[in-house]
Design a protein around this motif. Structure first.
Motif, PDB file in Angstrom:
ATOM      1  N   ARG A  61      -1.557  -1.155   9.673  1.00 15.31           N
ATOM      2  CA  ARG A  61      -0.205  -2.041   9.772  1.00 15.31           C
ATOM      3  C   ARG A  61       0.859  -2.662  10.958  1.00 15.31           C
ATOM      4  O   ARG A  61       1.594  -3.375  11.566  1.00 15.31           O
ATOM      5  CB  ARG A  61       1.166  -0.608   9.393  1.00 15.31           C
ATOM      6  N   LYS A  98       0.743  -1.423  -0.139  1.00 13.73           N
ATOM      7  CA  LYS A  98      -0.188  -0.219   0.125  1.00 13.73           C
ATOM      8  C   LYS A  98       0.794   1.582  -0.170  1.00 13.73           C
ATOM      9  O   LYS A  98       0.438   2.748  -0.848  1.00 13.73           O
ATOM     10  CB  LYS A  98      -0.468   0.275   1.237  1.00 13.73           C
ATOM     11  N   SER A  99       2.167   1.551   0.749  1.00 13.53           N
ATOM     12  CA  SER A  99       2.621   2.475   0.783  1.00 13.53           C
ATOM     13  C   SER A  99       3.838   2.740  -0.473  1.00 13.53           C
ATOM     14  O   SER A  99       3.786   3.523  -0.604  1.00 13.53           O
ATOM     15  CB  SER A  99       3.342   1.891   2.014  1.00 13.53           C
ATOM     16  N   ASP A 124      -4.228   6.845   2.409  1.00 14.06           N
ATOM     17  CA  ASP A 124      -3.812   5.740   3.189  1.00 14.06           C
ATOM     18  C   ASP A 124      -4.374   4.946   4.939  1.00 14.06           C
ATOM     19  O   ASP A 124      -3.789   5.736   5.397  1.00 14.06           O
ATOM     20  CB  ASP A 124      -1.221   6.172   3.657  1.00 14.06           C
TER      21      ASP A 124
HETATM   22 ZN    ZN Z   1       2.301   0.990   4.452  1.00 21.89          ZN
END
Ligand code: ZN
Ligand code: GDP
Length: 482
Positions: free
Chosen positions: A290, A244-245, A285
């Motif tokens: 996480r 994702k990041s 995001d």
């Molecule tokens: Zn991430």
């Protein structure tokens, strides 16, 4: 609203305060021309006939009206009302831009008793009060100044130019037409026979039905205009370590410019406004997911669900090697059960880390078919930058399809509703129109009343019915000097 007699001449700096090539100070009101005489001196000697010609730039010295010291060399333009932005007489002083220069010009203006500093948005407010702009144009102007992407700029420019105003006026005048039919036979009813009355009433109903459909059509626009104006909310979510990041970095650093970093409303959620293919996309995001694998099952999902709920577009990032299964029918993606509650039929997928699998463009289509993801999933390796260009092209195309944007024309069909305010009033108008359509001829007085309410509701969009509260809020958001 101040009457003309009380109306003071206002002034303000209309460009940013600081060092630049040029600064513009605007003056508007009945004394604008007098201010010009007091504060400027022609540089070139002209016949007096050539002075004060409206809309013509003149070289001048700018002087203090009391001690007559020269403050700067500049230009002056006089706009004769009503053919000016505010519809009043307007003066524009163009000086060099520097703090001391600007301060000296502003204090020179302050020394003139009939002048006072303008409030935020006051020039625009005078333009509205002078009938030069309606509220949709005022909003358009504000949106134009705030526009950060191509689609926002195009939409705002149309609104500022009066495109929405014309459409709303058209709707309103058609409702007034209906009203004319209905009132016509309230007034002359006795002179018209029963058949004639029914005929006129039917004429009104035919028109009302048509407008009702048109309004309903605008209301059924999936909030397209509002979303394009304020930004498409995109939620990126998925299990930890899926990429994702990496995706966000790719979007932010390579292909799209970060426009504004907005501190997230939810803790741990970072929001960025990106320009993707000219569309404003606010990306959330879900970094908060996480923390640890276990948390994803509980808090993480809750948090993600909130983000997902407030989003227009969902993009789920998965690590392909983690979700790939080889079944009897071939390769297939199995979405982790913890994510299932967040997935909708419109969720888009990025199947990342393709480099760690045997999936390639050759067998990807079959994989999508088996997984019922055809048309809404892309294969990437964000690490190796594989498939990313295709993803971006496909993703942009999908966004444009969803928001009904054709080709390069970002706004496409001009969305009428760009603010929640418009939607509220249109909704009210629609209710009255539809109610009107249920009223029989015998209750024609009530029927007329409903049409009047409907016309009034549409009028509120343009600001024909003045409501000081709405106006105050609207103009307060402008900067000084606008
Ligand atoms: Zn991430
Ligand atoms: P997030 O937890 O979903 O935000 O995932 P990250 O973007 O932080 O990536 C997690 C790890 O996977 C990092 O070490 C990345 O370098 C790695 N990674 C991301 N994309 C890929 C990919 O396409 N292939 C491989 N092999 N590793 C990747």
């Amino acid at each position: 609203v101040a009457s003309d007699a009380q109306r003071r001449t206002i002034y303000a700096l209309s460009t940013p305060f600081g060092k630049a090539g040029v600064a513009v100070v605007r003056v508007s009101g009945p004394d604008a021309l007098a201010v010009k005489q007091m504060i400027t001196r022609p540089v070139m000697k002209k016949s007096s006939k050539k002075e004060n010609i409206p809309w013509m730039m003149e070289r001048c010295r700018i002087v203090h009206p009391i001690h007559n010291h020269t403050l700067d060399d500049g230009l002056v333009v006089f706009f004769k009302g009503p053919r000016s932005f505010t519809t009043e007489d307007v003066l524009e002083l163009h000086t060099h831009s520097g703090r001391a220069i600007i301060n000296s010009v502003l204090s020179a203006l302050a020394s003139i008793p009939s002048c006072r500093p303008a409030e935020a948005g006051e020039f625009t407010r005078r333009a509205f009060e002078g009938g030069r702009l309606d509220l949709t144009q005022v909003e358009g102007l504000k949106d134009l100044i705030n526009a950060e992407t191509e689609s926002q700029r195009q939409m705002a420019l149309e609104a500022a130019g009066g495109a929405a105003r014309a459409q709303f006026e058209q709707l309103r005048s058609t409702i007034i037409e209906c009203l004319v039919f209905v009132e016509g036979f309230i007034d002359f009813g006795e002179d018209v026979d029963e058949l004639g009355q029914e005929h006129m009433y039917e004429e009104a109903r035919v028109r009302a039905r048509k407008i009702s459909e048109v309004i309903q059509g605008h209301l059924n626009d999936n909030r397209r205009g509002e979303i394009l104006r304020s930004g498409i909310r995109l939620a990126i979510f998925g299990p930890p370590n899926a990429g994702k990041s990496s995706l966000l970095n790719f979007l932010a650093q390579r292909e799209a410019a970060i426009v504004t970093p907005i501190p997230g409303t939810t803790r741990d959620v970072l929001e960025l406004t990106l320009d993707i293919g000219g569309l404003p996309v606010i990306v959330a995001d879900t970094a908060g997911l996480r923390k640890s694998d276990n948390v994803v099952e509980s808090i993480g999902i809750d948090r993600a669900r909130n983000i997902v709920k407030g989003s227009d577009i969902l993009l789920c990032v998965l690590s392909l090697p983690d979700v790939l299964i080889n079944s009897s029918t071939g390769l297939r993606v199995e979405i982790p059960s913890s994510l299932q509650p967040l997935i909708t039929p419109h969720t888009l997928f990025l199947l990342n880390k393709g480099d760690l699998t045997t999936v390639s463009s050759d067998n990807f289509d079959d994989l999508l078919k088996n997984s019922e993801l055809t048309g809404r999933a892309w294969l990437t390796s964000l690490q190796n930058n594989h498939g990313t260009a295709e993803f971006l092209v496909g993703f942009t195309k999908t966004l444009k399809e969803i928001y009904d944007i054709q080709g390069d024309d970002i706004t496409g069909r001009n969305p009428l509703i760009t603010h929640a305010r418009h939607r509220d009033h249109l909704d009210t108008a629609l209710q009255h129109l539809n109610y009107f359509l249920t009223i029989p001829l015998e209750q024609v007085d009530f029927a007329a009343e409903e049409l009047r309410y409907a016309a009034k509701a549409i009028g509120k969009v343009s600001g024909l019915i003045d409501n000081e509260d709405v106006l105050d809020v609207l103009f307060r958001d402008f900067c000084i000097g606008k």
